[in-house]
Scaffold this motif. Sequence first.
Motif, PDB file in Angstrom:
ATOM      1  N   ALA A   7      -8.964 -10.820  30.692  1.00  0.00           N
ATOM      2  CA  ALA A   7      -9.414 -11.588  29.533  1.00  0.00           C
ATOM      3  C   ALA A   7     -10.739 -12.309  29.807  1.00  0.00           C
ATOM      4  N   ALA A   8     -10.859 -12.889  31.001  1.00  0.00           N
ATOM      5  CA  ALA A   8     -12.058 -13.680  31.301  1.00  0.00           C
ATOM      6  C   ALA A   8     -13.320 -12.833  31.218  1.00  0.00           C
ATOM      7  N   ALA A   9     -13.149 -11.520  31.365  1.00  0.00           N
ATOM      8  CA  ALA A   9     -14.334 -10.661  31.395  1.00  0.00           C
ATOM      9  C   ALA A   9     -14.627 -10.027  30.038  1.00  0.00           C
ATOM     10  N   SER A 210     -22.620 -11.688  47.132  1.00  0.00           N
ATOM     11  CA  SER A 210     -22.872 -12.311  45.824  1.00  0.00           C
ATOM     12  C   SER A 210     -22.713 -11.304  44.681  1.00  0.00           C
ATOM     13  N   GLU A 211     -22.385 -10.075  44.983  1.00  0.00           N
ATOM     14  CA  GLU A 211     -21.961  -9.072  43.996  1.00  0.00           C
ATOM     15  C   GLU A 211     -22.976  -8.887  42.863  1.00  0.00           C
ATOM     16  N   LYS A 467     -19.074 -11.660  36.408  1.00  0.00           N
ATOM     17  CA  LYS A 467     -18.406 -11.321  37.666  1.00  0.00           C
ATOM     18  C   LYS A 467     -18.219 -12.581  38.534  1.00  0.00           C
ATOM     19  N   ILE A 468     -17.238 -12.545  39.384  1.00  0.00           N
ATOM     20  CA  ILE A 468     -16.895 -13.568  40.391  1.00  0.00           C
ATOM     21  C   ILE A 468     -16.298 -14.827  39.753  1.00  0.00           C
ATOM     22  N   PHE A 469     -17.040 -15.472  38.839  1.00  0.00           N
ATOM     23  CA  PHE A 469     -16.502 -16.661  38.163  1.00  0.00           C
ATOM     24  C   PHE A 469     -17.137 -16.716  36.786  1.00  0.00           C
ATOM     25  N   SER A 470     -16.502 -17.485  35.898  1.00  0.00           N
ATOM     26  CA  SER A 470     -17.067 -17.618  34.555  1.00  0.00           C
ATOM     27  C   SER A 470     -18.312 -18.490  34.651  1.00  0.00           C
ATOM     28  N   TYR A 471     -19.311 -18.116  33.902  1.00  0.00           N
ATOM     29  CA  TYR A 471     -20.554 -18.883  33.882  1.00  0.00           C
ATOM     30  C   TYR A 471     -21.184 -18.665  32.518  1.00  0.00           C
TER      31      TYR A 471
END
Lengths: 473, 473
Positions: A7-9, A210-211, A467-471
């Motif tokens: 969902a976050a993506a 850092s992807e 990616k990695i975290f929501s921003y």
Amino acid sequence: MNHPAPAAAIRPRRPFPAELLTALQAAFGDRVSTAEAVRAHHGRDESPFDPQLPDAVVFACSTEDVRTAVTLCARHDVPVIPYGNGSSLEGHLLAVEGGVSVDVSGMNRIVSIDADDLTATVEAGVSRKTLNDALRDTGLFFPIDPGADASLGGMAATRASGTNAVRYGTMRENVLGLTVVLADSRVVKTGTRARKSSAGYDLTRLLVGSEGTLGVITEVTVRLYPQPEAVSAAVCAFPSMGDAVRTVIETIQLGVPIARVEFVDALAIRAINRHSNLALAESPTLFFEFHGTEASVKEQAEQVQSLAAEHAGSGFAWATRPEERSRLWNARHNAFFAMLQLKPGCRAVTTDVCVPISRLAECVVETEQDLRGSPLPCPIVGHVGDGNFHVAMLIDPARPDELAEAERLNRRVVGRALRMGGTCTGEHGIGLHKMDFLIDEHGADGVDAMRAIKHALDPRNLMNPGKIFSYTA
Amino acid sequence: MNHPAPAAAIRPRRPFPAELLTALQAAFGDRVSTAEAVRAHHGRDESPFDPQLPDAVVFACSTEDVRTAVTLCARHDVPVIPYGNGSSLEGHLLAVEGGVSVDVSGMNRIVSIDADDLTATVEAGVSRKTLNDALRDTGLFFPIDPGADASLGGMAATRASGTNAVRYGTMRENVLGLTVVLADSRVVKTGTRARKSSAGYDLTRLLVGSEGTLGVITEVTVRLYPQPEAVSAAVCAFPSMGDAVRTVIETIQLGVPIARVEFVDALAIRAINRHSNLALAESPTLFFEFHGTEASVKEQAEQVQSLAAEHAGSGFAWATRPEERSRLWNARHNAFFAMLQLKPGCRAVTTDVCVPISRLAECVVETEQDLRGSPLPCPIVGHVGDGNFHVAMLIDPARPDELAEAERLNRRVVGRALRMGGTCTGEHGIGLHKMDFLIDEHGADGVDAMRAIKHALDPRNLMNPGKIFSYTA
């Protein structure tokens, strides 16, 4: 397929202005594509997620090409997603907000091999096998070997490791410097070829892992190692997973400089036997490799064989000739593809955790008991010398219930590793799939610190967003 | 004294409000001091710079204490300067804008020794020798050994290394995680005790080497290593520096897993002989140490002895008994203090560079020729297995001309290392002294990226301001 991203993506796609496409075409000619097939190829990776296509793909041939692509995209607030060999496992390459996939696989020049310094500098699209082929006559090798023949840029971006990490470290330890195009189009070279440095913030290690969210890596300088004078490999079966893993723990605690030690469970051995036409005993198994001088290899092997015997390891089978060793290790390397054949038409939902070595036996044994209760075939393999193991949950992509079951198992595997003081990913990265676990592992404040760094270097969220975290920019 | 900090570090002192002192006194009682002597002790380090005193010193006993100090200072826009054992070499501890020195030397608890995992967690004030004393009965040791008995927090902050780095790596490779108080008073734990991880940005490696400018390190988790079964040490004299260094280069290129290899020039040997009452030949000399099993130590030693013989190394003297080895290595460790006695009343302006190993012989030989033209005694010692060496330029602190000469030599040493693809500091850090060289090494854009990260985590420039690079809030 049937595996939407978490969902976050699921994020709104950004507009892709016609002026940008025109500008990209002017700059790159036939090296920019909007063909459906090309975009589809670049909107997926080896994860089970449904593809999310970029709006266009640019085939970059140089750092300057990458800089041009980033400059043009930034002008129109369009995301940039770096693409190497497409082998990432956690959805890193999906264009969740649209944008331009910058394919660096054509950046495949060996920039320099500095044999006397035990370093090499390569363009980001060079794969680990290509690098090792180029090193063949130097007496040196590059040890980091994820399952796929990944690009060095991608390996740096995901902080990859593989079977040799127990002795030689991961990309974290083996990247000396990078050339990177930042979100504001500046090109920065991090690090020198000196083996160590205390000069300022460690931009190299910040970018490793850092992807693609902080910049596009275009060149990588890595450490090389002398080919060992002697190598021997062995395989040994154990009555239980606990016995196998405890052999590994004691090997590490004793300080034996083992080069590789891989755990493969009985189910994965069955898959390997079928796929590679081998006849290994279908029990929990360790694959070993020893590097050194003739004498030290012999000594290491004796130490480990004696530990294995204490844990009822049997049939210690040696492979000393190069072709025997290759056969054994190719079988191990092909385990992922072999396992897919356990269930025709399946896809694998893989997971990847790493725990402190003292908890490894407990973690693997509990995990196996948990998986045994599931209807899905779930082989376990692992770079156990590091405390790292993977589970491949084999699902029918047409069955949402199997996907849900795999995700349930994944949550339990990761939750267990975190409770034991481990990490939610040893080597595959966070991508789209483990964003929630990252918060569990680092805490909201830790992830906030990462977010602040993202904001500092990419305030408009141009670089591989989602990616990695929501921003949010 | 007579050695003002470099121009870039001459900054206006910030106001130190009486309310802050009152608040600190309320929180810390007699653990806050404004006594001149205490402030003077905390406003200097082992660099030759004139002290710059903090306005107050807080003696912290816990992470919570550090958080309180940071919170109170932040409320009044007053700088925080972390202080461990005071042994840094490049002016890191000088309070160039005033502020509060947060002394963590009382945070000296061993939090946990996890022998089975080969890790330990300690408070930031624990020194390397204290940690090794605590490890004595475990069969493990912590290898990183800068010259001083530095605190682990300080060693992490400067990305320290020492004589064992050639085999065991530096703080970069050996810190698994940190607890850190950020500028906004949040406490973040970076990393787990797992040996590897791909979970998010590498905050651990970002903080290692950040010299207190991003936060105050309060706990450090490090890797440990099994005590080798066998250790042997040797010393060998060479007719020239080039011969000695070429022996090292070939040792590294051959992949001999040597534990230590230290270069000491003839002048430094003379100093060591006097100080430690030894009778070593006053020629360029290598100190070796080999770790492993009995057999592998013997084998390594034979390989190196044979390389040394090819370069006219003579008098290969062995020290296998622990007390002989300690005597030899204590002599090497005390080289800095021994060298100070070459010129009564002097101070040392030290420099520290590291080059790719293939350039090491050329770099050391050119450096020595350059130094020979100077009126100052300038012994050279080095962790040459890493390509790292130091020059100590011995000056009369009352003579500005000698200081100017030392700085001239320093610029030449660093410039030469950078031209040869090296770094301006292998292990001492930037501090106040090498800020210009950092730009030469990383380029303005690289330093700008560091500055952006500083801004992200410490926008008001509270954490050790004026160090590494210029930054204005």
